[in-house]
Write a protein that holds these residues in place. Structure first.
Motif, PDB file in Angstrom:
ATOM      1  N   GLU A 123      34.142  38.436  47.597  1.00  0.00           N
ATOM      2  CA  GLU A 123      34.994  39.549  47.179  1.00  0.00           C
ATOM      3  C   GLU A 123      36.449  39.132  47.007  1.00  0.00           C
ATOM      4  N   LYS A 124      36.919  38.222  47.837  1.00  0.00           N
ATOM      5  CA  LYS A 124      38.304  37.773  47.690  1.00  0.00           C
ATOM      6  C   LYS A 124      38.511  37.092  46.339  1.00  0.00           C
ATOM      7  N   GLN A 125      37.582  36.232  45.964  1.00  0.00           N
ATOM      8  CA  GLN A 125      37.685  35.568  44.669  1.00  0.00           C
ATOM      9  C   GLN A 125      37.415  36.534  43.519  1.00  0.00           C
ATOM     10  N   ASN A 126      36.537  37.506  43.739  1.00  0.00           N
ATOM     11  CA  ASN A 126      36.290  38.505  42.701  1.00  0.00           C
ATOM     12  C   ASN A 126      37.545  39.307  42.387  1.00  0.00           C
ATOM     13  N   GLU A 127      38.328  39.604  43.402  1.00  0.00           N
ATOM     14  CA  GLU A 127      39.567  40.331  43.173  1.00  0.00           C
ATOM     15  C   GLU A 127      40.535  39.495  42.331  1.00  0.00           C
ATOM     16  N   GLU A 128      40.544  38.195  42.581  1.00  0.00           N
ATOM     17  CA  GLU A 128      41.373  37.290  41.766  1.00  0.00           C
ATOM     18  C   GLU A 128      40.921  37.308  40.316  1.00  0.00           C
ATOM     19  N   LEU A 135      32.189  38.018  37.288  1.00  0.00           N
ATOM     20  CA  LEU A 135      32.457  37.931  38.716  1.00  0.00           C
ATOM     21  C   LEU A 135      31.563  36.869  39.355  1.00  0.00           C
ATOM     22  N   ARG A 145      39.293  39.745  38.741  1.00  0.00           N
ATOM     23  CA  ARG A 145      39.672  41.038  38.142  1.00  0.00           C
ATOM     24  C   ARG A 145      41.143  41.044  37.748  1.00  0.00           C
ATOM     25  N   ASN A 146      41.978  40.458  38.588  1.00  0.00           N
ATOM     26  CA  ASN A 146      43.414  40.425  38.299  1.00  0.00           C
ATOM     27  C   ASN A 146      43.737  39.548  37.092  1.00  0.00           C
ATOM     28  N   GLU A 165      28.514  41.867  38.201  1.00  0.00           N
ATOM     29  CA  GLU A 165      29.594  42.857  38.253  1.00  0.00           C
ATOM     30  C   GLU A 165      29.406  43.874  39.373  1.00  0.00           C
ATOM     31  N   ARG A 197      41.320  30.127  38.717  1.00  0.00           N
ATOM     32  CA  ARG A 197      41.377  31.520  39.179  1.00  0.00           C
ATOM     33  C   ARG A 197      40.211  32.363  38.663  1.00  0.00           C
TER      34      ARG A 197
END
Length: 389
Positions: free
Chosen positions: A214-219, A208, A221-222, A346, A42
């Protein structure tokens, strides 16, 4: 007249390194021989799917790798790290490894251990690596799967670790700490300390994606720990907390002033080492993925890239107020992971400050100087073992 000889000495203490650094001579280089990985962690900022045919087609061939290695050795390199992705996915891994050894290089290997076979064990026993590093994402099926999203690989991970330990192949065990394995951190730390060839290291700071997905970046960040969680985790580790406390005054740049020339890169990146990406790009460090900071080694020599690209990057200046009034003069920069390479990952811009980094730095410093720690994630009194329960 008597003469004394040094029979053994720790490599990091060998004064050759310092002499070469002072001359900006090449010491080491990193070969990212693939970006593909059989795990799907992740938090990972570089991995591509194992079956990504485009990525596989872009990988350097063995002949191209040999050409780069020859040039690096001619320039004085004595150490090479093989990494990925997962380097053991390469069908020619053994050939690459042996070529590096035959060139007289010290060789390190980063692997997730899931692909370790008896063939690899025989290879490492006959031609030992300088060190073999494995990241322990979890030591239960549930946690390992929560991080890697590959439940079927947990047994392979256990088997790989067991093979290495049973054959007495020195292995350095480390951890990347994220939301998905935080609750198991104490168990992971105890296991690594018991079986590792080196002091336990963990990294709670996630970058990041290199491809800006962006989809993986959101993961990612989470999965980041909060600044409070990072500070608590570091303070709960006696060795790490002691080192931070001991060096706290040295880390704070109380006399930091605006530089006459606002150079972006003030670190040592590129002076005595370099990184080669899976598709042949020369980079000054593993985090630096800005397109203006890479050079294709399929079209130029290592020597030319080291000279021209390093000079170009280290002479980069900026008039960005965000840099000049924030990161460029911040006294807590050493408590932070900010650098132009990390800023680009980032934000997409080399000069921008990153609020998450700032918050981590402030919390780290605050806990070292004033903070009270109420949680303790680390219990070194217990002994833990790999389990599928």
């Amino acid at each position: 007249m008597s003469t004394s000889y040094v029979q053994t000495q720790s490599l990091p203490d060998f004064d050759l390194w310092q002499k070469k650094r002072e001359k900006h001579s090449l010491i080491s280089f990193t070969l990212e021989i693939t970006a593909r990985c059989n795990n799907n962690c992740r938090h990972c900022y570089i991995n591509l799917p194992e079956d990504d045919q485009k990525a596989k087609a872009e990988e350097l061939t063995f002949e191209e790798i040999k050409h780069i290695v020859d040039q690096a050795v001619d320039l004085g390199a004595v150490w090479c790290l093989i990494t990925g992705g997962e380097p053991l996915l390469r069908e020619d891994f053994e050939e690459i490894y042996l070529y590096l050894k035959r060139k007289g290089l010290l060789v390190s290997v980063f692997t997730n251990a899931t692909l370790i076979t008896q063939k690899h064990i025989d290879l490492f026993k006959k031609y030992p690596p300088r060190n073999l590093e494995v990241t322990v994402y979890g030591i239960t099926q549930q946690t390992y799967t929560a991080v890697t999203r590959k439940p079927e690989l947990f047994s392979s991970f256990k088997d790989g670790i067991d093979r290495l330990l049973q054959n007495k192949i020195p292995v350095d065990l480390k951890n990347v700490t994220i939301k998905a394995n935080l609750e198991e951190f104490a168990t992971i730390a105890a296991f690594c300390r018991k079986h590792s060839n080196a002091p336990f290291r963990f990294d709670p700071l996630l970058h990041l994606r290199f491809d800006r997905d962006e989809k993986q970046n959101e993961e990612i960040r989470n999965q980041r720990l909060t600044p409070e969680e990072i500070a608590v985790l570091e303070c709960s580790d006696k060795v790490r907390f002691s080192a931070l406390t001991k060096n706290c005054d040295k880390l704070v740049l109380s006399d930091r002033i605006k530089p006459e020339k606002p150079y972006l890169f003030t670190c040592g990146a590129g002076l005595s080492d370099f990184v080669v990406s899976y598709n042949g790009n020369y980079r000054l460090c593993s985090s630096l993925w800005h397109p203006d900071c890479m050079q294709d080694l399929r079209n130029t020599s290592v020597s030319e890239a080291k000279t021209s690209l390093t000079s170009k990057i280290r002479n980069m200046q900026t008039d960005s107020r965000d840099f000049l009034e924030k990161c460029g003069v911040c006294p807590l920069i050493n408590f932070c992971i900010w650098c132009p390479a990390h800023a680009y990952l980032e934000t997409g811009v080399l000069e921008l400050a990153c609020s998450y980094f700032c918050e981590v730095a402030e919390r780290r410093y605050g806990n070292l100087t004033y903070g009270s720690i109420k949680k303790d994630y680390l219990n070194t009194e217990k002994t833990y073992y790999l389990t599928s329960d």
